[in-house]
Design a protein around this motif. Structure first.
Motif, PDB file in Angstrom:
ATOM      1  N   ARG A 124       0.877  -1.181  -0.093  1.00 25.48           N
ATOM      2  CA  ARG A 124       0.077  -0.232   0.082  1.00 25.48           C
ATOM      3  C   ARG A 124       1.017   1.270  -0.126  1.00 25.48           C
ATOM      4  NH1 ARG A 124      -5.150  -1.705  -1.434  1.00 25.48           N
ATOM      5  NH2 ARG A 124      -5.621  -3.805  -0.295  1.00 25.48           N
ATOM      6  N   ALA A 125       0.168   2.403  -0.204  1.00 24.01           N
ATOM      7  CA  ALA A 125       0.996   3.459  -0.337  1.00 24.01           C
ATOM      8  C   ALA A 125       1.832   3.848   1.009  1.00 24.01           C
ATOM      9  CB  ALA A 125      -0.018   4.811  -0.426  1.00 24.01           C
ATOM     10  N   GLY A 126       2.910   4.193   1.044  1.00 26.70           N
ATOM     11  CA  GLY A 126       3.652   4.523   2.170  1.00 26.70           C
ATOM     12  C   GLY A 126       4.566   3.408   2.500  1.00 26.70           C
ATOM     13  N   TYR A 127       4.444   2.152   2.018  1.00 30.71           N
ATOM     14  CA  TYR A 127       5.375   1.104   2.274  1.00 30.71           C
ATOM     15  C   TYR A 127       6.795   1.251   1.802  1.00 30.71           C
ATOM     16  CZ  TYR A 127       0.932  -1.693   3.934  1.00 30.71           C
ATOM     17  OH  TYR A 127       0.082  -2.100   4.693  1.00 30.71           O
ATOM     18  N   PRO A 128       7.758   1.029   2.807  1.00 32.81           N
ATOM     19  CA  PRO A 128       9.009   1.162   2.126  1.00 32.81           C
ATOM     20  C   PRO A 128       9.656  -0.009   1.141  1.00 32.81           C
ATOM     21  CG  PRO A 128       8.841   0.862   4.691  1.00 32.81           C
ATOM     22  CD  PRO A 128       7.759   0.594   4.138  1.00 32.81           C
ATOM     23  N   VAL A 129      10.509   0.594   0.311  1.00 32.15           N
ATOM     24  CA  VAL A 129      10.945  -0.150  -0.706  1.00 32.15           C
ATOM     25  C   VAL A 129      12.403  -0.435  -0.212  1.00 32.15           C
ATOM     26  CG1 VAL A 129      11.378  -0.600  -3.148  1.00 32.15           C
ATOM     27  CG2 VAL A 129       9.466   0.315  -2.537  1.00 32.15           C
ATOM     28  N   LEU A 130      12.865  -1.770  -0.216  1.00 34.93           N
ATOM     29  CA  LEU A 130      14.287  -1.964   0.404  1.00 34.93           C
ATOM     30  C   LEU A 130      15.218  -2.549  -0.648  1.00 34.93           C
ATOM     31  CD1 LEU A 130      12.936  -3.983   3.467  1.00 34.93           C
ATOM     32  CD2 LEU A 130      13.427  -1.390   3.182  1.00 34.93           C
TER      33      LEU A 130
END
Length: 365
Positions: free
Chosen positions: A296-302
């Motif tokens: 969802r919007a706001g989740y971190p990409v690592l």
């Protein structure tokens, strides 16, 4: 919450209403998946009356808009439309817009509902010194959309306009079900479709006529929830998610709409020229996560190698059309290549994901 001119219609249909940009809007009428699939395979009927409309008129209306926006509205042909943006001096996106040229000296600027109160005064200020008038006419219009492969047949049954000849991103004035409207071949779903501008007092009659004509074509009312999954599959940006004051059109992958060669310049041109020269600080990419968990919007990409945060999801959802989750994210430019493996932190669980080209879905032509 402010009701649209179709509020009573939505209530009678049993719509689930939600607050959106200060408006009471139908989020769904029944199953949002069924509404989504209807648009992809037949047709959906949307109330978009929350959108804002701003008129710019006068002998120098085109020049005023050239100064105000990143594109070149003066080059739009009468009866045609163009996607554009209004940016701040630092290049940040204030809003994305659709510009219609209704007559030689008459433009209609369509702004997002949440931004009308910012866009209107900005246009007034930027038109100062030009022989042009800017007027917020949002209260004078209701906006209804018919989207989906069966939309041309539905519209053609009701109008005296030549529907087959109406090109994509074109607009014409005429009669629909005996009611005077402006009919635009535009939309925000990735499907063929039309947006109908009418007087608020006529909105319920237009909706009823479309509903009746659409019965044999599988038309059903559709809400904001499926509109969001439809535009996500089609890779279309949403202001507040993919677009904001914190990024420029180049970070959004929309540098093509910026006309840096306008002789008279425009507000934000110096900052945007510098950003083009330097390159974007981030880029929008498509991501397909493994498994069934939906980012969802706001989740971190690592970064899989280090676990460091290298981006953020701007939109994500299960894709009814594709049968698996999809997401759009801002990531470092060096990670934009399709096939790149990344990870997403989904409510504390790390999920593997692959970079893919946008859009996720393209309709058959």
């Amino acid at each position: 919450m402010k009701p649209t001119p179709l509020h009573d219609v939505h209530t009678a249909l049993g719509a689930h209403l939600t607050e959106f940009a200060g408006w009471a809007m139908p989020v769904r009428y029944g199953s949002e998946t069924a509404e989504h699939n209807a648009v992809r395979t037949a047709a959906g009927l949307f109330d978009l009356s929350h959108m804002g409309e701003i008129e710019v008129t006068g002998p120098e209306a085109g020049r005023a808009l050239d100064r105000a926006l990143v594109g070149r509205p003066s080059a739009i042909g009468v009866g045609r439309a163009r996607y554009s943006m209004i940016c701040a001096e630092d290049g940040g996106i204030i809003d994305d817009l659709v510009i219609y040229r209704l007559a030689e000296e008459h433009y209609l600027v369509v702004a997002n509902a949440s931004n009308v109160d910012v866009v209107h005064p900005a246009l007034v200020e930027r038109a100062s010194g030009f022989d042009a008038a800017v007027r917020d006419c949002s209260e004078e219009w209701a906006l209804i959309a018919v989207q989906g492969p069966n939309s041309p047949a539905i519209i053609a049954a009701l109008t005296d306009l030549d529907v087959p000849s109406l090109k994509y991103y074109a607009i014409d004035a005429g009669s629909l079900a005996g009611i005077e409207v402006r009919l635009a071949r535009t939309g925000y779903t990735g499907e063929d479709g039309f947006e109908i501008y009418c007087r608020p007092a006529d909105a319920a009659d237009v909706w009823a006529a479309l509903s009746k004509a659409g019965e044999e074509h599988g038309l059903i009312p559709a809400g904001l929830a499926c509109r969001d999954t439809l535009r996500l599959e089609a890779g279309m940006p949403l202001y507040g998610n993919e677009l904001s004051r914190d990024i420029t059109p180049f970070e959004a992958g929309l540098g093509r709409v910026v006309a840096l060669d306008k002789p008279e310049g425009f507000v934000g041109d110096a900052a945007l020229a510098a950003r083009k020269e330097e390159g974007p600080r981030s880029e929008l990419v498509g991501l397909i996560p493994e498994g069934r968990r939906s980012p969802r919007a706001g989740y971190p990409v690592l970064d899989p190698a280090t676990g460091a945060e290298i981006g953020v999801v701007t939109s994500g959802s299960p894709s009814p059309t594709l049968g698996h989750p999809v997401a759009i994210a801002h990531v470092r430019p060096d990670l934009r290549t399709p096939g790149t493996r990344l990870q997403i932190s989904v409510r504390g669980t790390v999920v593997d994901a692959e970079v893919v080209p946008l859009p996720f879905y393209t309709r058959a032509r």
